[in-house]
Design a protein around this motif. Structure first.
Motif, PDB file in Angstrom:
ATOM      1  N   ARG A  21       0.839  -1.202   0.000  1.00 57.87           N
ATOM      2  CA  ARG A  21       0.000   0.000   0.000  1.00 57.87           C
ATOM      3  C   ARG A  21       0.875   1.253   0.000  1.00 57.87           C
ATOM      4  O   ARG A  21       1.825   1.371   0.769  1.00 57.87           O
ATOM      5  N   GLY A  22       0.522   2.175  -0.881  1.00 55.81           N
ATOM      6  CA  GLY A  22       1.271   3.417  -1.004  1.00 55.81           C
ATOM      7  C   GLY A  22       2.278   3.403  -2.142  1.00 55.81           C
ATOM      8  O   GLY A  22       2.793   4.453  -2.524  1.00 55.81           O
ATOM      9  N   TYR A  23       2.544   2.212  -2.695  1.00 52.84           N
ATOM     10  CA  TYR A  23       3.452   2.107  -3.841  1.00 52.84           C
ATOM     11  C   TYR A  23       2.651   1.774  -5.100  1.00 52.84           C
ATOM     12  O   TYR A  23       1.581   1.157  -5.027  1.00 52.84           O
ATOM     13  N   PRO A  24       3.150   2.154  -6.268  1.00 53.55           N
ATOM     14  CA  PRO A  24       2.402   1.875  -7.497  1.00 53.55           C
ATOM     15  C   PRO A  24       2.313   0.373  -7.773  1.00 53.55           C
ATOM     16  O   PRO A  24       3.226  -0.390  -7.484  1.00 53.55           O
ATOM     17  N   ALA A  25       1.175  -0.027  -8.344  1.00 51.38           N
ATOM     18  CA  ALA A  25       0.964  -1.421  -8.738  1.00 51.38           C
ATOM     19  C   ALA A  25      -0.041  -1.461  -9.872  1.00 51.38           C
ATOM     20  O   ALA A  25      -0.846  -0.539 -10.038  1.00 51.38           O
ATOM     21  N   ALA A  26       0.000  -2.528 -10.649  1.00 52.58           N
ATOM     22  CA  ALA A  26      -0.952  -2.691 -11.740  1.00 52.58           C
ATOM     23  C   ALA A  26      -2.379  -2.611 -11.202  1.00 52.58           C
ATOM     24  O   ALA A  26      -2.671  -3.144 -10.129  1.00 52.58           O
ATOM     25  N   PRO A  27      -3.275  -1.959 -11.913  1.00 45.81           N
ATOM     26  CA  PRO A  27      -4.630  -1.749 -11.397  1.00 45.81           C
ATOM     27  C   PRO A  27      -5.432  -3.028 -11.224  1.00 45.81           C
ATOM     28  O   PRO A  27      -6.424  -3.031 -10.499  1.00 45.81           O
ATOM     29  N   TRP A  28      -5.018  -4.116 -11.872  1.00 44.73           N
ATOM     30  CA  TRP A  28      -5.750  -5.372 -11.724  1.00 44.73           C
ATOM     31  C   TRP A  28      -5.253  -6.189 -10.522  1.00 44.73           C
ATOM     32  O   TRP A  28      -5.715  -7.301 -10.293  1.00 44.73           O
ATOM     33  N   ILE A  29      -4.335  -5.629  -9.744  1.00 46.29           N
ATOM     34  CA  ILE A  29      -3.840  -6.307  -8.544  1.00 46.29           C
ATOM     35  C   ILE A  29      -4.173  -5.432  -7.343  1.00 46.29           C
ATOM     36  O   ILE A  29      -3.354  -4.630  -6.891  1.00 46.29           O
ATOM     37  N   PRO A  30      -5.368  -5.520  -6.804  1.00 47.50           N
ATOM     38  CA  PRO A  30      -5.761  -4.624  -5.714  1.00 47.50           C
ATOM     39  C   PRO A  30      -5.030  -4.934  -4.409  1.00 47.50           C
ATOM     40  O   PRO A  30      -4.702  -6.087  -4.117  1.00 47.50           O
ATOM     41  N   VAL A  31      -4.779  -3.893  -3.634  1.00 45.71           N
ATOM     42  CA  VAL A  31      -4.165  -4.037  -2.318  1.00 45.71           C
ATOM     43  C   VAL A  31      -5.273  -3.957  -1.270  1.00 45.71           C
ATOM     44  O   VAL A  31      -5.983  -2.948  -1.183  1.00 45.71           O
ATOM     45  N   VAL A  32      -5.448  -5.015  -0.495  1.00 40.55           N
ATOM     46  CA  VAL A  32      -6.470  -5.037   0.552  1.00 40.55           C
ATOM     47  C   VAL A  32      -5.798  -5.374   1.878  1.00 40.55           C
ATOM     48  O   VAL A  32      -4.701  -5.946   1.915  1.00 40.55           O
ATOM     49  N   GLU A  33      -6.453  -5.049   2.963  1.00 39.93           N
ATOM     50  CA  GLU A  33      -5.851  -5.200   4.283  1.00 39.93           C
ATOM     51  C   GLU A  33      -5.726  -6.659   4.724  1.00 39.93           C
ATOM     52  O   GLU A  33      -4.782  -7.033   5.413  1.00 39.93           O
ATOM     53  N   ALA A  34      -6.691  -7.472   4.374  1.00 43.88           N
ATOM     54  CA  ALA A  34      -6.666  -8.886   4.780  1.00 43.88           C
ATOM     55  C   ALA A  34      -6.833  -9.772   3.552  1.00 43.88           C
ATOM     56  O   ALA A  34      -7.898 -10.364   3.335  1.00 43.88           O
ATOM     57  N   PRO A  35      -5.807  -9.879   2.736  1.00 47.81           N
ATOM     58  CA  PRO A  35      -5.942 -10.632   1.490  1.00 47.81           C
ATOM     59  C   PRO A  35      -6.068 -12.132   1.738  1.00 47.81           C
ATOM     60  O   PRO A  35      -5.503 -12.674   2.688  1.00 47.81           O
ATOM     61  N   LYS A  36      -6.818 -12.785   0.868  1.00 48.72           N
ATOM     62  CA  LYS A  36      -6.925 -14.234   0.927  1.00 48.72           C
ATOM     63  C   LYS A  36      -5.740 -14.873   0.201  1.00 48.72           C
ATOM     64  O   LYS A  36      -5.141 -14.274  -0.685  1.00 48.72           O
ATOM     65  N   GLY A  37      -5.427 -16.088   0.585  1.00 47.51           N
ATOM     66  CA  GLY A  37      -4.403 -16.821  -0.136  1.00 47.51           C
ATOM     67  C   GLY A  37      -4.897 -17.189  -1.521  1.00 47.51           C
ATOM     68  O   GLY A  37      -6.095 -17.379  -1.752  1.00 47.51           O
ATOM     69  N   ALA A  38      -3.983 -17.298  -2.461  1.00 47.10           N
ATOM     70  CA  ALA A  38      -4.357 -17.546  -3.847  1.00 47.10           C
ATOM     71  C   ALA A  38      -3.463 -18.627  -4.444  1.00 47.10           C
ATOM     72  O   ALA A  38      -2.249 -18.647  -4.229  1.00 47.10           O
ATOM     73  N   LEU A  39      -4.079 -19.518  -5.216  1.00 41.60           N
ATOM     74  CA  LEU A  39      -3.310 -20.514  -5.960  1.00 41.60           C
ATOM     75  C   LEU A  39      -2.361 -19.828  -6.930  1.00 41.60           C
ATOM     76  O   LEU A  39      -1.239 -20.296  -7.164  1.00 41.60           O
ATOM     77  N   LEU A  40      -2.790 -18.698  -7.479  1.00 44.32           N
ATOM     78  CA  LEU A  40      -1.975 -17.951  -8.429  1.00 44.32           C
ATOM     79  C   LEU A  40      -0.597 -17.635  -7.872  1.00 44.32           C
ATOM     80  O   LEU A  40       0.416 -17.735  -8.572  1.00 44.32           O
ATOM     81  N   ALA A  41      -0.542 -17.240  -6.596  1.00 42.84           N
ATOM     82  CA  ALA A  41       0.734 -16.892  -5.968  1.00 42.84           C
ATOM     83  C   ALA A  41       1.418 -18.098  -5.344  1.00 42.84           C
ATOM     84  O   ALA A  41       2.656 -18.193  -5.339  1.00 42.84           O
ATOM     85  N   THR A  42       0.639 -19.041  -4.819  1.00 49.18           N
ATOM     86  CA  THR A  42       1.205 -20.143  -4.040  1.00 49.18           C
ATOM     87  C   THR A  42       1.723 -21.274  -4.914  1.00 49.18           C
ATOM     88  O   THR A  42       2.791 -21.840  -4.643  1.00 49.18           O
ATOM     89  N   GLY A  43       0.994 -21.630  -5.961  1.00 47.13           N
ATOM     90  CA  GLY A  43       1.356 -22.786  -6.778  1.00 47.13           C
ATOM     91  C   GLY A  43       2.763 -22.744  -7.358  1.00 47.13           C
ATOM     92  O   GLY A  43       3.531 -23.702  -7.205  1.00 47.13           O
ATOM     93  N   PRO A  44       3.159 -21.646  -8.015  1.00 47.17           N
ATOM     94  CA  PRO A  44       4.507 -21.606  -8.589  1.00 47.17           C
ATOM     95  C   PRO A  44       5.616 -21.679  -7.540  1.00 47.17           C
ATOM     96  O   PRO A  44       6.656 -22.303  -7.769  1.00 47.17           O
ATOM     97  N   VAL A  45       5.394 -21.041  -6.387  1.00 49.03           N
ATOM     98  CA  VAL A  45       6.406 -21.071  -5.322  1.00 49.03           C
ATOM     99  C   VAL A  45       6.576 -22.487  -4.793  1.00 49.03           C
ATOM    100  O   VAL A  45       7.699 -23.012  -4.689  1.00 49.03           O
TER     101      VAL A  45
END
Length: 304
Positions: free
Chosen positions: A115-139
């Protein structure tokens, strides 16, 4: 521009790329020496933070200095490509991943520290984000592929299994994340079963363009940019991928023909998603170019 695909790409990389991509290109295509490996890792370390994660716009669509899961996933792919994804490096990364994951071990696409730094508009910054396969699977897939074990990894692996096996509607980037996990997770029989089901979803939901000459006849997922299609090679990055079985030889060859023909006059491959800030296209295209060359080479296509 005359020359082989590799020579044209080399010109493009020296003309446009960050130091990290210059070093990666050298390692993958020009010089496989230990010194070239060290040079890649040295360049990557410039993006590493004290918390064990990576930031500083390593993944170009997230700006700012703070560590983020997507940056860290990118760093792991780089380390995997040079055979350095293990030992104390992996331990430091896993400590960071433990801190930013949910109770289930899942990683958010974006951590609130952005929060406070630029990011692509399709990647929203929220206070309590849920976990996502998109981020977890590749790692998780990259760590398993390198024989890494860590307490966090057990929980994250369970999350990925549950997320993949619950999918009944999805989108291309989530499928790519699932494939990255399935291609490396130790339970190979379960992975093959899950991949078979996922491949059926991809074809049924038309998430892959099987005829590149008629791409405009395929639907685009909501929110995607014009032309942001996915092809067989996007899922099956190499012949050993489980996703390779989703496509006939003819379908795969057509996609590889299309990939080879996508090299631009400047020697680089194009970026298909939206460029939302002045520098993102410039930073992404060398990354995309390196991956295109690696994919073509993996399938035995001539690049030199």
């Amino acid at each position: 521009m005359p020359g082989t695909p590799l020579a044209r790409a080399e010109h493009f990389v020296w003309l446009t790329a960050r130091v990290l991509e210059q070093r990666r290109f050298t390692h993958h295509f020009l010089d496989g020496s230990d010194a070239a490996v060290e040079a890649v890792e040295t360049a990557l370390n410039a993006y590493r933070n004290d918390d064990g994660g990576f930031g500083h716009a390593l993944e170009p669509d997230l700006r700012g200095p703070v560590s983020q899961p997507l940056h860290t996933a990118h760093a792991l792919r780089v380390l995997d490509g040079i055979g350095r994804c293990g030992g104390q490096r992996a331990e430091r990364v896993c400590r960071y991943l433990t801190e930013v994951s949910t109770a289930e071990g899942a990683l958010p696409a974006v951590h609130p520290s952005l929060r406070g730094y630029p990011a692509a508009p399709w990647i929203p910054v929220v206070e309590a984000p849920k976990g996502a396969l998109l981020a977890t699977g590749p790692v998780v897939g990259t760590l398993h592929g390198n024989g890494v074990w860590h307490a966090w990894l057990f929980r994250a692996t369970d999350f990925c299994w549950a997320a993949i096996e619950a999918l009944d509607a999805t989108h291309p980037y989530e499928v790519e994340a699932a494939v990255a996990f399935l291609d490396a997770v130790p339970d190979r029989a379960r992975a093959r079963d899950a991949a078979h089901r996922l491949g059926k979803l991809v074809r049924e939901q038309q998430l892959v363009v099987l005829d590149p000459d008629r791409a405009d006849r395929y639907p685009l997922p909501a929110g995607y940019a014009p032309g942001e299609y996915h092809f067989a090679y996007d899922y099956a990055r190499g012949p050993d991928s489980l996703a390779r079985q989703w496509f006939t030889d003819a379908e795969l060859e057509r996609s590889l023909d299309f990939l080879a023909a996508e090299q631009g006059e400047d020697g680089g491959w194009p970026m298909r998603w939206r460029a939302w800030a002045p520098g993102t296209r410039l930073e992404w295209r060398p990354i995309i170019t390196i991956e295109a060359l690696r994919t073509l080479r993996a399938y035995g296509r001539p690049i030199i």
